[in-house]
Motif scaffolding. Structure first.
Motif, mmCIF file in Angstrom:
data_model
loop_
_atom_site.group_PDB
_atom_site.id
_atom_site.type_symbol
_atom_site.label_atom_id
_atom_site.label_comp_id
_atom_site.label_asym_id
_atom_site.label_seq_id
_atom_site.Cartn_x
_atom_site.Cartn_y
_atom_site.Cartn_z
ATOM 1 N N GLU A 176 3.543 -109.368 24.700
ATOM 2 C CA GLU A 176 2.321 -108.787 25.246
ATOM 3 C C GLU A 176 2.527 -108.398 26.700
ATOM 4 O O GLU A 176 3.138 -109.129 27.476
ATOM 5 C CB GLU A 176 1.159 -109.777 25.128
ATOM 6 C CG GLU A 176 0.693 -109.990 23.694
ATOM 7 C CD GLU A 176 -0.584 -110.797 23.626
ATOM 8 O OE1 GLU A 176 -1.218 -110.995 24.690
ATOM 9 O OE2 GLU A 176 -0.944 -111.234 22.525
ATOM 10 N N ALA A 177 2.019 -107.229 27.049
ATOM 11 C CA ALA A 177 2.118 -106.740 28.419
ATOM 12 C C ALA A 177 0.921 -105.835 28.676
ATOM 13 O O ALA A 177 0.384 -105.218 27.747
ATOM 14 C CB ALA A 177 3.422 -105.967 28.624
ATOM 15 N N PRO A 178 0.464 -105.747 29.924
ATOM 16 C CA PRO A 178 -0.668 -104.868 30.258
ATOM 17 C C PRO A 178 -0.226 -103.418 30.219
ATOM 18 O O PRO A 178 0.256 -102.865 31.213
ATOM 19 C CB PRO A 178 -1.052 -105.317 31.676
ATOM 20 C CG PRO A 178 0.211 -105.862 32.259
ATOM 21 C CD PRO A 178 0.977 -106.453 31.113
ATOM 22 N N VAL A 179 -0.367 -102.784 29.067
ATOM 23 C CA VAL A 179 0.230 -101.462 28.851
ATOM 24 C C VAL A 179 -0.306 -100.392 29.795
ATOM 25 O O VAL A 179 0.354 -99.376 30.024
ATOM 26 C CB VAL A 179 0.048 -101.007 27.386
ATOM 27 C CG1 VAL A 179 0.812 -101.919 26.444
ATOM 28 C CG2 VAL A 179 -1.424 -100.945 27.003
ATOM 29 N N ASP A 180 -1.495 -100.590 30.353
ATOM 30 C CA ASP A 180 -2.041 -99.598 31.290
ATOM 31 C C ASP A 180 -1.250 -99.538 32.582
ATOM 32 O O ASP A 180 -1.331 -98.542 33.322
ATOM 33 C CB ASP A 180 -3.503 -99.916 31.617
ATOM 34 C CG ASP A 180 -4.444 -99.523 30.495
ATOM 35 O OD1 ASP A 180 -3.954 -99.133 29.411
ATOM 36 O OD2 ASP A 180 -5.668 -99.613 30.690
ATOM 37 N N TYR A 181 -0.474 -100.575 32.878
ATOM 38 C CA TYR A 181 0.207 -100.650 34.173
ATOM 39 C C TYR A 181 1.727 -100.617 34.027
ATOM 40 O O TYR A 181 2.445 -101.007 34.945
ATOM 41 C CB TYR A 181 -0.238 -101.911 34.917
ATOM 42 C CG TYR A 181 -1.734 -101.954 35.081
ATOM 43 C CD1 TYR A 181 -2.373 -101.170 36.049
ATOM 44 C CD2 TYR A 181 -2.529 -102.723 34.232
ATOM 45 C CE1 TYR A 181 -3.754 -101.180 36.175
ATOM 46 C CE2 TYR A 181 -3.918 -102.732 34.358
ATOM 47 C CZ TYR A 181 -4.514 -101.964 35.331
ATOM 48 O OH TYR A 181 -5.890 -101.958 35.454
ATOM 49 N N LEU A 182 2.205 -100.142 32.886
ATOM 50 C CA LEU A 182 3.636 -99.976 32.679
ATOM 51 C C LEU A 182 4.021 -98.519 32.918
ATOM 52 O O LEU A 182 3.171 -97.630 32.931
ATOM 53 C CB LEU A 182 4.019 -100.395 31.259
ATOM 54 C CG LEU A 182 3.673 -101.826 30.849
ATOM 55 C CD1 LEU A 182 4.086 -102.072 29.404
ATOM 56 C CD2 LEU A 182 4.337 -102.839 31.774
ATOM 57 N N ALA A 183 5.309 -98.291 33.095
ATOM 58 C CA ALA A 183 5.816 -96.932 33.290
ATOM 59 C C ALA A 183 7.133 -96.812 32.545
ATOM 60 O O ALA A 183 7.796 -97.804 32.250
ATOM 61 C CB ALA A 183 6.020 -96.650 34.779
ATOM 62 N N GLY A 184 7.515 -95.573 32.228
ATOM 63 C CA GLY A 184 8.786 -95.380 31.551
ATOM 64 C C GLY A 184 8.756 -94.196 30.620
ATOM 65 O O GLY A 184 8.027 -93.216 30.846
ATOM 66 N N ASN A 185 9.530 -94.297 29.540
ATOM 67 C CA ASN A 185 9.684 -93.199 28.596
ATOM 68 C C ASN A 185 9.490 -93.677 27.165
ATOM 69 O O ASN A 185 9.518 -94.877 26.887
ATOM 70 C CB ASN A 185 11.075 -92.564 28.728
ATOM 71 C CG ASN A 185 11.281 -91.899 30.069
ATOM 72 O OD1 ASN A 185 10.476 -91.075 30.494
ATOM 73 N ND2 ASN A 185 12.363 -92.255 30.752
ATOM 74 N N ILE A 186 9.328 -92.703 26.279
ATOM 75 C CA ILE A 186 9.250 -92.967 24.847
ATOM 76 C C ILE A 186 10.474 -92.335 24.199
ATOM 77 O O ILE A 186 10.736 -91.144 24.396
ATOM 78 C CB ILE A 186 7.977 -92.363 24.233
ATOM 79 C CG1 ILE A 186 6.727 -92.818 24.987
ATOM 80 C CG2 ILE A 186 7.877 -92.723 22.754
ATOM 81 C CD1 ILE A 186 5.492 -92.048 24.594
ATOM 82 N N SER A 187 11.229 -93.113 23.444
ATOM 83 C CA SER A 187 12.347 -92.580 22.667
ATOM 84 C C SER A 187 11.845 -92.247 21.271
ATOM 85 O O SER A 187 11.051 -92.986 20.685
ATOM 86 C CB SER A 187 13.489 -93.599 22.586
ATOM 87 O OG SER A 187 14.044 -93.827 23.865
ATOM 88 N N LEU A 208 10.471 -92.122 14.106
ATOM 89 C CA LEU A 208 10.585 -93.435 14.733
ATOM 90 C C LEU A 208 10.373 -93.296 16.239
ATOM 91 O O LEU A 208 10.789 -92.302 16.850
ATOM 92 C CB LEU A 208 11.968 -94.050 14.480
ATOM 93 C CG LEU A 208 12.499 -94.077 13.042
ATOM 94 C CD1 LEU A 208 13.798 -94.872 13.002
ATOM 95 C CD2 LEU A 208 11.479 -94.641 12.082
ATOM 96 N N ILE A 209 9.729 -94.299 16.833
ATOM 97 C CA ILE A 209 9.527 -94.288 18.282
ATOM 98 C C ILE A 209 9.806 -95.678 18.847
ATOM 99 O O ILE A 209 9.686 -96.683 18.156
ATOM 100 C CB ILE A 209 8.079 -93.866 18.669
ATOM 101 C CG1 ILE A 209 7.050 -94.751 17.954
ATOM 102 C CG2 ILE A 209 7.840 -92.407 18.399
ATOM 103 C CD1 ILE A 209 5.621 -94.505 18.403
ATOM 104 N N ARG A 210 10.210 -95.690 20.118
ATOM 105 C CA ARG A 210 10.386 -96.945 20.848
ATOM 106 C C ARG A 210 9.941 -96.714 22.284
ATOM 107 O O ARG A 210 10.258 -95.687 22.889
ATOM 108 C CB ARG A 210 11.853 -97.377 20.835
ATOM 109 C CG ARG A 210 12.102 -98.753 21.462
ATOM 110 C CD ARG A 210 13.583 -99.050 21.551
ATOM 111 N NE ARG A 210 14.249 -98.108 22.448
ATOM 112 C CZ ARG A 210 15.539 -97.764 22.339
ATOM 113 N NH1 ARG A 210 16.275 -98.261 21.371
ATOM 114 N NH2 ARG A 210 16.077 -96.908 23.196
ATOM 115 N N TYR A 211 9.200 -97.671 22.805
ATOM 116 C CA TYR A 211 8.675 -97.555 24.171
ATOM 117 C C TYR A 211 9.613 -98.281 25.137
ATOM 118 O O TYR A 211 9.708 -99.501 25.109
ATOM 119 C CB TYR A 211 7.250 -98.119 24.227
ATOM 120 C CG TYR A 211 6.244 -97.157 23.662
ATOM 121 C CD1 TYR A 211 5.399 -96.433 24.486
ATOM 122 C CD2 TYR A 211 6.171 -96.924 22.290
ATOM 123 C CE1 TYR A 211 4.490 -95.524 23.970
ATOM 124 C CE2 TYR A 211 5.275 -96.006 21.760
ATOM 125 C CZ TYR A 211 4.433 -95.307 22.611
ATOM 126 O OH TYR A 211 3.558 -94.392 22.086
#
Length: 234
Positions: A176-187, A208-211
């Protein structure tokens, strides 16, 4: 004192055995997409909806699968993580809606008598023609109402997209993580999969996707591949 060859041999054999085991295990491990589909189809066969729901955003649209194989594996592509952008869009859409509501409210307050007459004219016949100054007021009212509906619809669409992106991220992340405050890319990766269902071959496109995200301290958040969509091609 140097060890004799006979004394060193058991240690050498143990090290060699460990190396071969590790090499064999690495060579035989399934690619992540194959492992994911194996888990998915096992859960589908067992009618394990909890596991299916944990692995995929989409249900399997076919029948009982007797066997399956991956025909094509597409390249992994990357795109931006959209939650921060969608949150900004949501804020902008809410502001635009609230401003329009204020304009609409002020217009109604300033034209209460005329609007009451327009409602009377349109009672039972919403398409009745209204001329003169009253017709101009009716047209302005209609324009305000149309803009209000457009802004409400726009906000609703942004909010639905935001909630969908949040659900996908939460499904992909391994903790679990506060997804509103994460950054990055989607594969993202596309697979062409052939199944045999009741003796008949069918083909599906799996997305298929990975965050691949980082928290506010720059640390990676562990994630896994999940199935975003399943589309029949035959």
């Amino acid at each position: 004192m140097n060890a004799t060859p006979s004394a060193a041999l058991p240690g050498f054999r143990a090290a060699l055995f460990g190396f071969l085991v590790a090499a064999f295990g690495a060579g035989c491990s399934s690619p992540p997409e194959e492992a994911l589909l194996s888990q998915f189809f096992r859960a589908v066969a067992a009618e394990d909806r909890v596991t299916v729901g944990g692995l995929s955003m989409a249900g399997f649209p076919g029948g009982p699968v007797e066997s399956w194989e991956i025909l094509e594996t597409g390249m992994v592509t990357e795109g931006p993580y959209r939650v921060p952008e969608l949150r900004r869009e949501e804020t902008d859409a809410e502001r635009a809606r609230d401003e329009q509501f204020k304009i609409f409210y002020d217009f109604r307050q300033a034209n209460q008598e005329a609007l009451a007459r327009i409602v009377d004219r349109r009672d039972g016949n919403p398409d009745v023609a209204i001329g003169g100054r009253l017709g101009e007021t009716a047209a302005e009212w209609d324009a305000h109402a149309a803009e209000r509906r457009r802004l409400v619809t726009s906000l609703s669409e942004v909010q639905m997209a935001l909630e969908e992106e949040r659900r996908r991220a939460q499904r992909s992340l391994l903790r679990e993580a506060p997804v509103d405050y994460l950054a990055g890319n989607i594969s993202e990766q596309e697979l062409l999969v052939r199944t045999v269902e009741e003796g008949a071959a069918r083909e599906y496109r799996f997305i298929l996707i990975r965050y691949d995200l980082q928290n506010q301290q720059g640390a990676d958040v562990p994630a896994r591949w999940i199935i975003a969509a399943i589309e029949p091609t035959t």
